[in-house]
Design a protein around this motif. Structure first.
Motif, PDB file in Angstrom:
ATOM      1  N   LYS A 112       0.828  -1.213   0.000  1.00  0.00           N
ATOM      2  CA  LYS A 112       0.000   0.000   0.000  1.00  0.00           C
ATOM      3  C   LYS A 112       0.865   1.267   0.000  1.00  0.00           C
ATOM      4  O   LYS A 112       0.637   2.184  -0.783  1.00  0.00           O
ATOM      5  CB  LYS A 112      -0.941  -0.005   1.219  1.00  0.00           C
ATOM      6  N   SER A 113       1.859   1.276   0.899  1.00  0.00           N
ATOM      7  CA  SER A 113       2.713   2.474   0.956  1.00  0.00           C
ATOM      8  C   SER A 113       3.552   2.606  -0.306  1.00  0.00           C
ATOM      9  O   SER A 113       3.801   3.723  -0.782  1.00  0.00           O
ATOM     10  CB  SER A 113       3.622   2.426   2.190  1.00  0.00           C
ATOM     11  N   VAL A 114       3.963   1.464  -0.858  1.00  0.00           N
ATOM     12  CA  VAL A 114       4.718   1.504  -2.126  1.00  0.00           C
ATOM     13  C   VAL A 114       3.868   2.181  -3.195  1.00  0.00           C
ATOM     14  O   VAL A 114       4.365   3.004  -3.984  1.00  0.00           O
ATOM     15  CB  VAL A 114       5.138   0.077  -2.556  1.00  0.00           C
ATOM     16  N   PHE A 118      -3.217   9.874   1.920  1.00  0.00           N
ATOM     17  CA  PHE A 118      -3.077   9.615   3.358  1.00  0.00           C
ATOM     18  C   PHE A 118      -2.489   8.225   3.556  1.00  0.00           C
ATOM     19  O   PHE A 118      -3.016   7.246   3.007  1.00  0.00           O
ATOM     20  CB  PHE A 118      -4.441   9.640   4.050  1.00  0.00           C
ATOM     21  N   ASP A 119      -1.430   8.117   4.350  1.00  0.00           N
ATOM     22  CA  ASP A 119      -0.916   6.791   4.691  1.00  0.00           C
ATOM     23  C   ASP A 119      -1.302   6.480   6.126  1.00  0.00           C
ATOM     24  O   ASP A 119      -0.727   7.015   7.067  1.00  0.00           O
ATOM     25  CB  ASP A 119       0.609   6.729   4.509  1.00  0.00           C
ATOM     26  N   GLU A 120      -2.292   5.649   6.276  1.00  0.00           N
ATOM     27  CA  GLU A 120      -2.787   5.196   7.574  1.00  0.00           C
ATOM     28  C   GLU A 120      -3.083   6.351   8.532  1.00  0.00           C
ATOM     29  O   GLU A 120      -2.450   6.467   9.589  1.00  0.00           O
ATOM     30  CB  GLU A 120      -1.792   4.214   8.195  1.00  0.00           C
ATOM     31  N   PRO A 121      -4.048   7.183   8.179  1.00  0.00           N
ATOM     32  CA  PRO A 121      -4.318   8.366   8.996  1.00  0.00           C
ATOM     33  C   PRO A 121      -4.916   8.071  10.364  1.00  0.00           C
ATOM     34  O   PRO A 121      -4.835   8.920  11.251  1.00  0.00           O
ATOM     35  CB  PRO A 121      -5.323   9.157   8.150  1.00  0.00           C
TER      36      PRO A 121
HETATM   37 MG   LIG Z   1       2.439   1.119   4.809  1.00  0.00          MG
END
Ligand SMILES: [Mg+2]
Ligand SMILES: Nc1ncnc2c1ncn2[C@@H]1O[C@H](COP(=O)(O)OP(=O)(O)OP(=O)(O)O)[C@@H](O)[C@H]1O
Length: 236
Positions: free
Chosen positions: A39-41, A148-151
């Protein structure tokens, strides 16, 4: 107006992380998946932090470039405010021109914070308030897309709801399209227009919240837990 992933494949050495990923972000989109799913990638590809190896990403119809990337703002999991700067300077950090005072007050209003906090330091604020400040800072240069990364990871249920409400509020009032990477199925079902599930390098489920709630995909079912809706119909 959208961000479109077409045939994106990514590997680190022999480890395949994404394989022929295709999706469009044109509204409030949530990307869910297990830890390490990529996901972050996916977000880092948009932000240019990880080069695209195969496939393409277009933004508003053109191949993503450093210039068009400036239309994207990233809100990280941690507020990551500058400890030695007060709240005003933190929010105004990305502002190059214009009336900074007016803009900072406007941004505080967008994230529902009182103007009196401008002279406070980050450590004077609660974690939830710091997150609001970090969203205001990202909004400062007027992005068209917010990533948003894991807000809501690490927040209690009440704070989680406040932050997801805020994301929806900001999307509507600031006319930004949001891509939210998350494990938080509750927020996704409540505020997303479109939900994607990433597993085993691929998008394994995609659809609006109602469709997702009817999915029979085992990963989606595991995420849904108590949110699952029983149905005889097969919708993936
Ligand atoms: Mg991540
Ligand atoms: N720069 C990199 N170099 C090598 N491997 C990487 C790099 N970035 C990510 N990876 C690997 O890619 C995989 C996906 O990582 P990613 O951070 O996208 O997962 P994630 O879905 O965001 O997980 P989480 O929910 O835990 O944040 C992981 O196995 C990770 O170790």
């Amino acid at each position: 107006m959208s961000i479109i992933f077409s045939g994106i494949s990514t590997a680190f050495g022999t480890k395949q992380v994404l394989k022929d990923i295709n999706f469009e972000v044109s509204t409030m989109t949530f990307l869910l998946g297990k830890s390490g799913a990529g996901k972050s990638v996916t977000l880092k590809h948009i932000m240019g932090q990880i080069p695209i190896q195969q496939g393409s990403i277009t933004l508003d119809g053109s191949i993503l470039s450093p210039q068009s990337r400036s239309l994207c703002g990233m809100v990280f999991q941690q507020p990551a405010l500058f400890d030695s700067m007060n709240i005003f300077d933190n929010i105004a950090f990305g502002l190059k021109t214009g009336n900074k005072k007016e803009r900072v007050l406007e941004l505080l209003h967008h994230v529902d914070l009182d103007p009196s906090i401008v002279t406070k330091m980050p450590h004077d604020l609660s974690y939830g308030m710091q997150k609001r400040v970090s969203i205001a800072r990202t909004l400062a240069p007027n992005p068209r897309y917010l990533l948003f990364d894991e807000p809501t990871t690490g927040l209690d249920p009440l704070a989680t709801r406040l932050i997801s409400d805020l994301i929806m509020h900001v999307a509507n009032t600031c006319h930004v399209t949001c891509l939210v990477v998350s494990h938080d199925i509750g927020s996704a079902l409540r505020i997303a227009n479109h939900i994607l599930f990433l597993d085993d390098c691929r998008i394994v489920a995609s659809g609006d919240p109602k469709t997702i709630q009817l999915s029979t995909n085992p990963l989606v079912q595991a995420f849904l837990g108590r949110h699952a809706v029983c149905s005889d119909s097969f919708v993936n």
